[in-house]
Enzyme design. Structure first.
Site, mmCIF file in Angstrom:
data_model
loop_
_atom_site.group_PDB
_atom_site.id
_atom_site.type_symbol
_atom_site.label_atom_id
_atom_site.label_comp_id
_atom_site.label_asym_id
_atom_site.label_seq_id
_atom_site.Cartn_x
_atom_site.Cartn_y
_atom_site.Cartn_z
ATOM 1 N N ASN A 1 0.862 -1.179 0.000
ATOM 2 C CA ASN A 1 0.000 0.000 0.000
ATOM 3 C C ASN A 1 0.900 1.231 0.000
ATOM 4 O O ASN A 1 1.456 1.612 1.028
ATOM 5 C CB ASN A 1 -0.904 0.000 1.235
ATOM 6 N N LYS B 1 0.021 4.217 -0.405
ATOM 7 C CA LYS B 1 -0.687 5.401 0.078
ATOM 8 C C LYS B 1 -0.468 6.550 -0.929
ATOM 9 O O LYS B 1 -0.353 6.289 -2.127
ATOM 10 C CB LYS B 1 -0.265 5.736 1.498
ATOM 11 N N HIS C 1 -9.619 0.769 5.007
ATOM 12 C CA HIS C 1 -8.358 1.051 5.683
ATOM 13 C C HIS C 1 -8.602 2.045 6.816
ATOM 14 O O HIS C 1 -9.449 2.929 6.718
ATOM 15 C CB HIS C 1 -7.345 1.611 4.683
ATOM 16 N N GLU D 1 -7.092 4.595 7.786
ATOM 17 C CA GLU D 1 -6.972 6.005 7.409
ATOM 18 C C GLU D 1 -8.218 6.488 6.692
ATOM 19 O O GLU D 1 -8.620 7.655 6.839
ATOM 20 C CB GLU D 1 -5.721 6.198 6.554
ATOM 21 N N GLU E 1 -5.195 -4.784 10.872
ATOM 22 C CA GLU E 1 -4.261 -3.670 11.038
ATOM 23 C C GLU E 1 -4.570 -2.947 12.343
ATOM 24 O O GLU E 1 -5.446 -2.088 12.379
ATOM 25 C CB GLU E 1 -4.348 -2.710 9.848
ATOM 26 N N GLY F 1 1.993 3.302 10.719
ATOM 27 C CA GLY F 1 2.790 4.499 10.521
ATOM 28 C C GLY F 1 3.480 4.995 11.774
ATOM 29 O O GLY F 1 4.018 6.100 11.797
ATOM 30 N N SER G 1 2.697 -2.079 10.326
ATOM 31 C CA SER G 1 4.136 -1.802 10.283
ATOM 32 C C SER G 1 4.968 -3.055 10.033
ATOM 33 O O SER G 1 5.941 -3.338 10.737
ATOM 34 C CB SER G 1 4.591 -1.107 11.576
#
Length: 255
Positions: A9, A11, A94, A96, A167, A173, A212
């Site tokens: 990913n 991003k 996701h 985010e 996740e 991140g 991560s």
């Protein structure tokens, strides 16, 4: 045995020069073996990468889709458009997207259904925040996110053509990661819930870790019983590192 699965990913990272350099490095280091590899770049570079990797065995995905196939949705793209550009997979839900764009379980379920409608394979992301984990609500949060899709978005309840990515939000991140034991416990919980549909169903759906993942922790994570690979963020921006993570996943089939 479930075939290992690793997805990148990117991003909102990348530029034309970055893509060219990445592809050059990837061709030199690409893994060979029993692992499904998916790269999810920004949509702007999807067709360029799809054309470059057409014969390399790499599949492409997008990082989100809109629930509708067409309409007055400025700035959005439909799952069908992503498919036309070369995508096979789509990340759905996701953390985010949930946090920054207010995508709740209802929206995620609609997007999951949209990917299926377009013939794409959803990568469904589920995970808890640090506050939810500290409050003892980690499992309840993850299972509610999973149930939102299993109960409402699957036209056929025994359709196993999707991937679940666990996740933990607190490990995205941040450089933090769940321990292999913590990750396995949640993956086992997810697989047990899939088992409520049926044992064969639970054993067919791939569940991967997405907090991560990097070269240093990949082997410890991927050797866990219920972890079938990874959804890789920052580490996937380095083609050499990502290729090594994919090789680690592929070795689990040979062991």
């Amino acid at each position: 045995m479930r075939r290992p699965f690793v997805a990148a990913n990117w991003k909102m990272h990348g530029a034309a020069r970055f893509v060219e350099a990445y592809l050059e490095d990837w061709r030199k280091t690409a893994p060979r073996g029993a692992v499904d590899v998916v790269i999810c770049p920004p949509l702007a570079y999807l067709d360029r990468i799809a054309a470059a990797l057409r014969d390399d065995g790499v599949l492409l995905g997008v990082q989100t889709v809109h629930a509708e196939p067409a309409g007055a949705y400025t700035g959005e793209h439909a799952a069908e458009m992503a498919r036309d550009l070369g995508a096979t997979y789509a990340i759905v839900g996701h953390s985010e997207r949930r946090r920054l764009f207010a995508e709740n379980d209802t929206v995620v379920a609609a997007k999951f259904a949209a990917t299926k409608r377009a013939g794409l394979v959803p990568i469904l992301c589920v995970g808890e925040t640090l506050a939810e984990r500290r409050a003892g609500q980690a499992e309840a949060t993850v299972l509610a996110q999973l149930d939102g899709v299993l109960g409402h978005a699957c036209a056929e309840p025994r359709d196993t053509d999707f991937v679940v990515a666990y996740e933990p939000v607190w490990a995205i991140g941040t450089g933090e990661t769940a321990t292999p034991t913590q990750a396995q416990q949640m993956h086992g919980t997810i697989r047990a819930r899939l088992g409520d549909v049926g044992d064969a169903f639970a054993q067919s759906v791939r569940v991967v870790y997405g907090g991560s993942v990097n070269v240093d922790n990949a082997e410890a994570l991927f050797t866990q019983t219920d972890i079938d690979g990874g959804l890789v963020g920052g580490a996937s921006l380095d083609a050499v590192a990502f290729a090594e993570i994919c090789r680690v996943a592929g070795r689990q089939t040979d062991s």
